[in-house]
Motif scaffolding. Structure first.
Motif, short mmCIF file in Angstrom:
data_model
loop_
_atom_site.label_atom_id
_atom_site.label_comp_id
_atom_site.label_asym_id
_atom_site.label_seq_id
_atom_site.Cartn_x
_atom_site.Cartn_y
_atom_site.Cartn_z
N THR A 135 81.26 40.01 16.83
CA THR A 135 82.33 39.47 15.99
C THR A 135 83.63 39.90 16.63
O THR A 135 83.86 41.09 16.84
N GLN A 136 84.49 38.92 16.98
CA GLN A 136 85.72 39.24 17.68
C GLN A 136 86.84 38.28 17.29
O GLN A 136 86.59 37.10 17.07
N VAL A 137 88.04 38.82 17.20
CA VAL A 137 89.24 38.00 16.99
C VAL A 137 90.26 38.41 18.04
O VAL A 137 90.20 39.52 18.58
N PHE A 156 80.34 35.05 26.64
CA PHE A 156 80.03 34.75 25.25
C PHE A 156 78.82 35.55 24.80
O PHE A 156 77.79 35.57 25.47
N ASP A 157 78.95 36.21 23.67
CA ASP A 157 77.85 36.96 23.06
C ASP A 157 77.85 36.63 21.58
O ASP A 157 78.74 37.07 20.84
N SER A 203 81.88 44.46 24.47
CA SER A 203 81.31 43.29 25.13
C SER A 203 82.00 43.10 26.47
O SER A 203 83.08 43.64 26.69
N GLU A 204 81.35 42.33 27.32
CA GLU A 204 81.94 42.05 28.62
C GLU A 204 82.99 40.95 28.45
O GLU A 204 82.72 39.91 27.82
#
Length: 130
Positions: free
Chosen positions: A112-114, A107-108, A102-103
């Motif tokens: 799923t990100q931590v 926000f996308d 992702s950039e």
């Protein structure tokens, strides 16, 4: 000072390009690849952001222990070992792990990100609460 920043940026880009090909087997069993390394100087000083992608990463509270172990592993066995080749010692390392590229800063809802922040003392990553 601008030349030093440019050299640091080029060095980080070269390391990130080489590392993107390197798969890192995480304690959870997932394989992560480095997406990019970013630098900034937030109010707390120099920070290096190591952004990783692991296909199949789901995050979530059910997998909290596995996620914590993966993040600690990425900081200690990957990020800290590369600090001498990057440049000045940062006041903070931020590790992020996502299920797809992702950039940064965009926000996308599909991603799923931590992420976790660490300080480094005597070559050891120490988790920092945000």
């Amino acid at each position: 000072m601008r030349i030093a920043g440019l050299v640091l940026t080029l060095c980080l880009a070269q390391q990130a390009a080489a590392a993107q090909e390197e798969a890192l087997l995480l304690p959870s069993g997932l394989e992560a690849r480095l997406l990019e390394v970013l630098t900034d100087r937030p109010g707390g000083g120099l920070a290096y952001r190591f952004r990783f992608v692991a296909e199949g990463f789901t995050g979530g509270e059910a997998a909290l222990e596995a996620v914590v172990a993966d993040m600690d592993y990425l900081c200690q066995t990957y990020a800290v070992t590369r600090l001498p080749g990057i440049g000045p010692m940062p006041s903070r390392i931020v590790i992020s792990l996502a299920d797809r590229p992702s950039e940064f800063g965009v926000f996308d809802p599909e991603v799923t990100q931590v992420f976790e922040a660490y300080s480094v003392q005597d070559g050891v990553c120490i988790w920092e609460m945000f």
